[in-house]
Structures are given as C-alpha cells and as structure tokens.
Design a protein around this motif. Structure first.
Motif, PDB file in Angstrom:
ATOM      1  N   TRP A   1       0.831  -1.208   0.000  1.00  0.00           N
ATOM      2  CA  TRP A   1       0.000   0.000   0.000  1.00  0.00           C
ATOM      3  C   TRP A   1       0.867   1.261   0.000  1.00  0.00           C
TER       4      TRP A   1
ATOM      5  N   PHE B   1       0.724   2.652  -3.870  1.00  0.00           N
ATOM      6  CA  PHE B   1      -0.365   3.620  -3.891  1.00  0.00           C
ATOM      7  C   PHE B   1       0.005   4.963  -3.254  1.00  0.00           C
TER       8      PHE B   1
ATOM      9  N   ARG C   1      -7.819  -1.910  -7.699  1.00  0.00           N
ATOM     10  CA  ARG C   1      -7.687  -0.494  -8.037  1.00  0.00           C
ATOM     11  C   ARG C   1      -7.976  -0.240  -9.515  1.00  0.00           C
TER      12      ARG C   1
END
Length: 321
Positions: A128, A132, A163
């Motif tokens: 993450w 991201f 995503r």
C-alpha cells in the motif's frame, strides 16, 4: 518466554529456540501474546548478518505478528487485554511475546483467523505505501510486480487489480503463473525464459531485485512511469542512465519500512486500516498462505523461503495458538 535467537550469522541452523526475557510494555505500548508470525526476506538477511534491527528494536527476527493483547502500558486507552490484533514490527516477531507501539496495531479482520492475520501487516503496509501512497497507481494504468508468487507479489496483484490496474507479474514456473492469474494477474512473464521488457511499458513497477534489474526496469517504464525498489536480491550497485530517466520523465524511489520513524509507519498503518481492511473484510482481498510451521522450526521455514519453492506467505505458529 521463548524466542528464536541468532547465535551468530550463518545458515538456517543459526536460528535457535531459547528462553528469553519477557518484554515489558512502555508508555503507549502493548504486549502481544503471539499466535503467529511470518517469514520475510528481511529475516533471512538479518540471519546472515546483513540487516541488523534498528536501535531499540528486539534482537529477534520477525517484522509482523498476530495474537492477543496480554497487557497494556500507560497511556493506552484504545486497546485492551483480550483484543485480537496483528502488528507491524521493527523486529521481535519470532517470539512468544512482543511489545509494540499502539499506533502499529491493526484489528484482526473479520473473516480472518488470528493465525492467518500474521500474513498481513508487512506485505499490506509495503504494497500500500509503495504502490499507492508513493507511486500513486491509478485505474487503467499498467502495473508490473516482480516475484508474483511471493507474499508481496500475491498481495500486490490483488490490490492493484482492485484499483482497476492492468497487472503483469514475473514468475519462475508455470504453476506460479497459473496461480497468479487466479489471483487477478492479467499477464505473467517467466523470468527464466522471457524478458519482461518485451511485455510492454509500465506506469508503475514494484521491484525486489535492485541492481540486477535497474536498467531493464527503467527501459520498461512508460513516459511518466514510477519505479519503486523495495529489495536488493539482485545486488546493491548499478549504473543509472539519467538520460533514459529524463527522457521518460520517470522517477525511481527506494524505500524500506523497518527503519522509518514511528510517525511515518503509524501513518501507513492508519491508511491501510482505512483503505485495505474493508477489502479484506469483504473477502475481495485475502492473505495467501503457503504453509504454517511451528515457530521452533524457523530454520526449516528459512530453507523453504531461500529455495523459492513457496507461493504466498510462510507462517510460524506458537505452541499455544
């Protein structure tokens, strides 16, 4: 308590199950009675003497753990003894108990067992934060993750697909390729027989190889692409062609979790709880676990990891869990 100690740098036989002092919670900390921990490449490097724990961290390996809170320190009012949790650690997961800052705790997701939850903190926070929070992967972009069958890879495939990205991964066997496709990968590249550069231009690349892949990763980036390096399995030193990088208006980031200040790791954990935990609880993302071994068999777990014969996470379970 007992913990896995590294008597001296060396092979898997250097890991020894020994008595160790019980941790005491400091202000803002809790004690986790560990149900399980997970094996990471960083643990292997620490065993070899190449990746010592940061100052103040326990000497035992283990960058994540799950279990039940056994005690809380001063200034902890949002967690209580008996809560089932998992946690991101700087070390100490290969033990029956570990102290951890309250900011690095996550609840065990609904639908996930307390043992299975040990497979989550390090990989989810790594993926993450890098894919991201740093690289900013967006829907419709092309994403490449090296080592699709690893713990990082199996989680990166799932989160990138959720995503809305087009996902490619490198693998070493056809069986791993098949299983990565089942997780959501759109394309696979066998790194033993194929060149990932020919698979196309990628907007984001997550790399665990380091020096060995640096030039080819830059070549494989699309204009405006972002390369994030999180490992050095292929060495630490390589030449960087700045002309190629400038021509693509691309960027290279190199990161690690373990040595970051507490406030940075806490921000990542908070973002993971907000953005990834709902996906886990909905069942659209799941931990992928290769096998679970007793914690005293940590040496055998390291042998399995170093052979790259696993798919997903290798867990180590305490006797009480």
């Amino acid at each position: 308590m007992h913990a896995i100690s590294i008597l001296e740098p060396g092979g898997p036989e250097a890991l020894s199950w020994r008595e160790a002092p019980d941790p005491v919670p400091g202000p803002g900390e809790v004690i986790i009675d560990v149900a399980a921990t997970a094996v990471n490449r960083a643990d292997v490097l620490q065993r070899l003497g190449f990746y010592p724990p940061p100052e103040g961290a326990p000497e035992y390996p283990g960058l994540e753990a799950s279990g039940t809170i056994g005690a809380v320190g001063r200034d902890v009012d949002d967690w209580a003894p008996g809560d089932e949790v998992c946690a991101l650690l700087s070390g100490g997961g290969y033990a029956e108990r570990v102290a951890v800052a309250r900011e690095l705790l996550l609840p065990v997701p609904e639908g996930t067992s307390v043992v299975e939850a040990a497979a989550l903190p390090e990989v989810v926070c790594t993926v993450w934060s890098n894919v991201f929070m740093i690289a900013g992967l967006r829907p419709g972009e092309r994403f490449l993750v090296h080592g699709g069958g690893s713990g990082i890879g199996t989680m990166a495939i799932q989160l990138a697909k959720q995503r809305g990205a087009e996902v490619t991964c490198t693998v070493g066997t056809e069986e791993k390729a098949r299983r990565c496709v089942e997780l959501g990968a759109d394309h696979t590249v066998n790194y033993r027989t194929e060149d990932f550069v020919r698979a196309g231009e990628f907007d984001v690349i997550l790399d665990n190889m380091g020096a060995k892949y640096l030039d080819r990763n830059i070549t494989a980036l699309a204009p405006g692409g972002r390369l994030v390096v999180i490992g050095m399995q292929g060495g630490t030193r390589a030449e960087l062609d700045l002309g190629k990088l400038l021509g693509k208006r691309a960027s290279v980031h190199a990161t690690s979790l373990r040595s970051r200040p507490l406030e940075e790791r806490a921000a990542i954990v908070a973002s993971v709880r907000e953005n990834v935990w709902p996906l886990l609880e909905a069942g659209t993302v799941r931990p992928v676990i290769d096998r679970v071994l007793p914690l005293p068999q940590a040496g055998e777990a390291h042998r399995i990891m170093e052979s790259s014969g696993h798919f997903g996470k290798i867990l180590l379970k305490t006797g009480e869990s």
